[in-house]
Design an enzyme around this catalytic site. Structure first.
Site, PDB file in Angstrom:
ATOM      1  N   GLU A  75      -7.522  -3.726   5.411  1.00 21.98           N
ATOM      2  CA  GLU A  75      -7.285  -4.335   3.957  1.00 21.98           C
ATOM      3  C   GLU A  75      -6.444  -5.144   3.213  1.00 21.98           C
ATOM      4  OE1 GLU A  75      -6.937  -0.076   5.121  1.00 21.98           O
ATOM      5  OE2 GLU A  75      -8.378   0.970   3.145  1.00 21.98           O
ATOM      6  N   ASN A  94       0.568  -1.328   0.262  1.00 24.04           N
ATOM      7  CA  ASN A  94      -0.196  -0.126   0.438  1.00 24.04           C
ATOM      8  C   ASN A  94       1.260   1.177  -0.100  1.00 24.04           C
ATOM      9  OD1 ASN A  94      -1.315   2.016   0.749  1.00 24.04           O
ATOM     10  ND2 ASN A  94      -2.989   1.018   2.154  1.00 24.04           N
ATOM     11  N   LYS A 154       2.796   0.686   3.529  1.00 26.30           N
ATOM     12  CA  LYS A 154       2.290  -0.661   4.331  1.00 26.30           C
ATOM     13  C   LYS A 154       2.564  -2.010   3.732  1.00 26.30           C
ATOM     14  CE  LYS A 154      -0.864   2.427   6.089  1.00 26.30           C
ATOM     15  NZ  LYS A 154      -2.108   3.084   6.909  1.00 26.30           N
ATOM     16  N   GLU A 187     -11.887   1.955  15.539  1.00 25.30           N
ATOM     17  CA  GLU A 187     -12.025   1.329  15.748  1.00 25.30           C
ATOM     18  C   GLU A 187     -11.626   1.673  17.739  1.00 25.30           C
ATOM     19  OE1 GLU A 187      -8.800  -1.240  14.602  1.00 25.30           O
ATOM     20  OE2 GLU A 187     -10.314  -0.628  12.176  1.00 25.30           O
ATOM     21  N   HIS A 225     -12.067   4.198  -0.528  1.00 22.95           N
ATOM     22  CA  HIS A 225     -12.237   3.127   0.965  1.00 22.95           C
ATOM     23  C   HIS A 225     -12.729   1.661   0.568  1.00 22.95           C
ATOM     24  CE1 HIS A 225     -11.102   7.345   3.668  1.00 22.95           C
ATOM     25  NE2 HIS A 225      -9.631   6.618   3.308  1.00 22.95           N
ATOM     26  N   ARG A 275      -8.206  17.020   5.790  1.00 24.63           N
ATOM     27  CA  ARG A 275      -9.068  16.610   4.000  1.00 24.63           C
ATOM     28  C   ARG A 275     -10.565  17.840   4.460  1.00 24.63           C
ATOM     29  NH1 ARG A 275      -8.864  12.055   1.428  1.00 24.63           N
ATOM     30  NH2 ARG A 275      -7.054  10.674   2.900  1.00 24.63           N
ATOM     31  N   ARG A 302      -2.679  -1.764  -4.178  1.00 24.55           N
ATOM     32  CA  ARG A 302      -3.455  -0.852  -3.489  1.00 24.55           C
ATOM     33  C   ARG A 302      -3.297  -0.008  -4.462  1.00 24.55           C
ATOM     34  NH1 ARG A 302      -5.308   3.074   1.099  1.00 24.55           N
ATOM     35  NH2 ARG A 302      -7.082   3.864   0.618  1.00 24.55           N
TER      36      ARG A 302
HETATM   37  P1  ADP Z   1      -5.091   5.693   7.532  1.00 29.14           P
HETATM   38  O1  ADP Z   1      -6.326   6.357   7.451  1.00 29.14           O
HETATM   39  O2  ADP Z   1      -3.526   6.277   7.269  1.00 29.14           O
HETATM   40  O3  ADP Z   1      -4.795   4.483   7.054  1.00 29.14           O
HETATM   41  P2  ADP Z   1      -5.855   4.899  10.374  1.00 29.14           P
HETATM   42  O4  ADP Z   1      -6.775   4.152   9.599  1.00 29.14           O
HETATM   43  O5  ADP Z   1      -4.531   3.868  10.223  1.00 29.14           O
HETATM   44  O6  ADP Z   1      -4.935   5.711   8.931  1.00 29.14           O
HETATM   45  O7  ADP Z   1      -6.381   6.644  10.790  1.00 29.14           O
HETATM   46  C1  ADP Z   1      -5.068   7.349  12.295  1.00 29.14           C
HETATM   47  C2  ADP Z   1      -5.337   7.509  13.159  1.00 29.14           C
HETATM   48  O8  ADP Z   1      -6.831   6.949  14.228  1.00 29.14           O
HETATM   49  C3  ADP Z   1      -5.254   8.265  13.014  1.00 29.14           C
HETATM   50  O9  ADP Z   1      -4.448   9.778  13.045  1.00 29.14           O
HETATM   51  C4  ADP Z   1      -5.346   8.727  14.891  1.00 29.14           C
HETATM   52  O10 ADP Z   1      -6.024  10.212  14.667  1.00 29.14           O
HETATM   53  C5  ADP Z   1      -6.628   7.924  15.282  1.00 29.14           C
HETATM   54  N1  ADP Z   1      -6.466   6.597  15.836  1.00 29.14           N
HETATM   55  C6  ADP Z   1      -5.825   5.569  16.322  1.00 29.14           C
HETATM   56  N2  ADP Z   1      -5.398   5.862  17.637  1.00 29.14           N
HETATM   57  C7  ADP Z   1      -6.944   6.127  18.257  1.00 29.14           C
HETATM   58  C8  ADP Z   1      -6.895   6.298  19.650  1.00 29.14           C
HETATM   59  N3  ADP Z   1      -6.630   5.321  20.705  1.00 29.14           N
HETATM   60  N4  ADP Z   1      -8.094   7.262  19.869  1.00 29.14           N
HETATM   61  C9  ADP Z   1      -8.402   7.746  19.019  1.00 29.14           C
HETATM   62  N5  ADP Z   1      -7.157   8.266  17.610  1.00 29.14           N
HETATM   63  C10 ADP Z   1      -7.385   7.188  17.444  1.00 29.14           C
END
Ligand code: ADP
Length: 394
Positions: free
Chosen positions: A381, A7, A14, A330, A179, A238, A90
């Site tokens: 993913e 990715n 990733k 999550e 997504h 964004r 991806r």
């Molecule tokens: P990407 O879109 O890059 O795949 P992710 O799905 O990994 O991103 O999400 C990243 C975001 O998740 C981080 O910027 C952060 O804001 C949020 N995040 C991760 N862990 C936590 C947590 N424990 N509490 C709140 N927000 C979190």
């Protein structure tokens, strides 16, 4: 069969190596902050876990770093690059022509390139990843899975913009949706959990990018992102939905250059623009200390999600479950709480103590009397891409 999933993002790669069809993860990791002297490389197997900082100038250097970890005498998991049977890439935008998982050839690469203007933050980096992987893993089959694919089922009334037909018919201007790999994966998991394929679901993917999808009987029927991955929810950097008149006003009256506006809306807006932070963890911490901008931004974020839930419940004429997924969905019990607050009219009731529980599995966080289920489903993913690659080759 060993399938490497790549990715490749604008400043990160990733990766995950899986044995298929058992779906065993052989190793996984990331290279972040490519093009800096302090790029962070992580690598994890059953027995080893390393995180190191290097100077990694290009995506090619990043992929070479990953390859040397895979081949490492002590921590490695393969003996030769030829041990990799296939690579699943991806790619964010597949446009109108590419909906299915596809074996990469010159024509597919040309097409990905022709879609650069439609996904300027993503498609160039995705293609770069493909070109590098072709060089390094010469014998592996290279396959692409498009993020737009799952939304190929959007009905015409959800896909078209109310602009002259010539733009849809001849200029490819329509909602594509993004997504898709994540929304597909979690909605299938939800249907498995609910023991029913004929469901009305709303999947809420909240990561750095955020989007929401209405899924009826397993098919995407409406989606918050549109022509590009910029519409809809408030995201890390964004803006999501804005009145397009703002763009014309900024250019014509305030004197901004168009490129500046694009940069501002894609990279300097969203939670970052509202608070100065783009990581939700920082924003939650600041809000806890009473930072008003952070409190308002969290409320705006949740409010936007609630509005889409209302719209999609109407468009599907019902709702069985909502799904929270990705980094924020999550992990942030606060965001889930804000979204589910004051939604009695829609028949969903959050169980506060279940909301605080953490798990890597699908979990239900509603009260027992909640008609609509509230699910938290970790997205995967990489596994979804590996499944599609495996299915194409077998
Ligand atoms: P990407 O879109 O890059 O795949 P992710 O799905 O990994 O991103 O999400 C990243 C975001 O998740 C981080 O910027 C952060 O804001 C949020 N995040 C991760 N862990 C936590 C947590 N424990 N509490 C709140 N927000 C979190």
């Amino acid at each position: 069969m060993k399938i490497l999933i790549i990715n490749s993002g604008s400043s990160s790669i990733k990766y995950q190596l899986l044995e298929m069809p058992s779906a065993k993860i052989i190793c996984l990791g990331t290279i972040e902050r490519i093009a800096s002297t302090e790029a962070i490389s992580t690598y994890k197997t059953d027995t080893h876990k390393v995180e190191k900082t290097y100077e990694i100038a290009t995506h090619k250097a990043g992929l070479e770093r990953i390859t040397s970890l895979l081949l490492d005498a002590e921590m490695g998991v393969i003996n030769s690059t030829e041990d990799i049977d296939a690579i699943g890439h991806r790619v964010v935008h597949g446009g109108k022509d590419y909906v299915d998982t596809t074996l990469i050839n010159e024509e597919v690469k040309k097409k990905i390139k022709s879609l650069f203007p439609l996904a300027p933050l993503h498609n160039p980096a995705n293609l770069e990843g493909i070109l590098m992987a072709e060089e390094i893993f010469e014998s592996a089959k290279q396959i692409v899975v498009f993020d737009t694919a799952f939304h190929g089922t959007l009905p015409i009334k959800a896909k078209k913009y109310a602009v002259p037909n010539v733009l849809f018919n001849e200029k490819r201007i329509q909602a594509y949706g993004f997504h898709g790999t994540s929304h597909k994966y979690v909605s299938e998991k939800a249907n498995e959990y609910l023991g029913n394929q004929n469901t009305k679901l709303i999947s809420i993917h909240l990561g750095n990018g955020c989007s929401i999808t209405a899924i009826k009987d397993g098919k995407s029927v409406d989606h918050s992102m549109g022509f590009a991955p910029s519409n809809g929810l408030v995201m890390g950097t964004r803006s999501g939905d804005i009145d397009h008149a703002i763009i014309f006003y900024m250019v014509k009256t305030l004197g901004y250059e168009l490129d500046e506006v694009s940069e501002l809306l894609n990279k300097e807006s969203g939670m970052l623009g509202l608070t100065g932070y783009n990581d939700l963890r920082d924003i939650e911490e600041e809000a806890g200390k009473g930072n008003k901008d952070c409190i308002i931004a969290l409320e705006m974020n949740a409010y936007r999600i609630k509005k889409y839930i209302g719209a999609y419940t109407a468009s599907m004429n019902g709702l069985d479950a909502i799904i929270f997924t990705a980094g924020i969905g999550e992990n942030s019990s606060l965001m889930r709480q804000l979204v589910c607050k004051d939604m009695e009219y829609f028949n969903f009731h959050l169980d506060d103590s279940k909301n605080e529980l953490r798990s890597k599995n699908t979990r239900e966080i509603n009260t027992t009397n909640s008609k609509v289920k509230i699910l938290v489903i970790p997205t995967n993913e990489e596994l979804e891409i590996a499944k599609q690659v495996y299915a194409l080759l077998n």
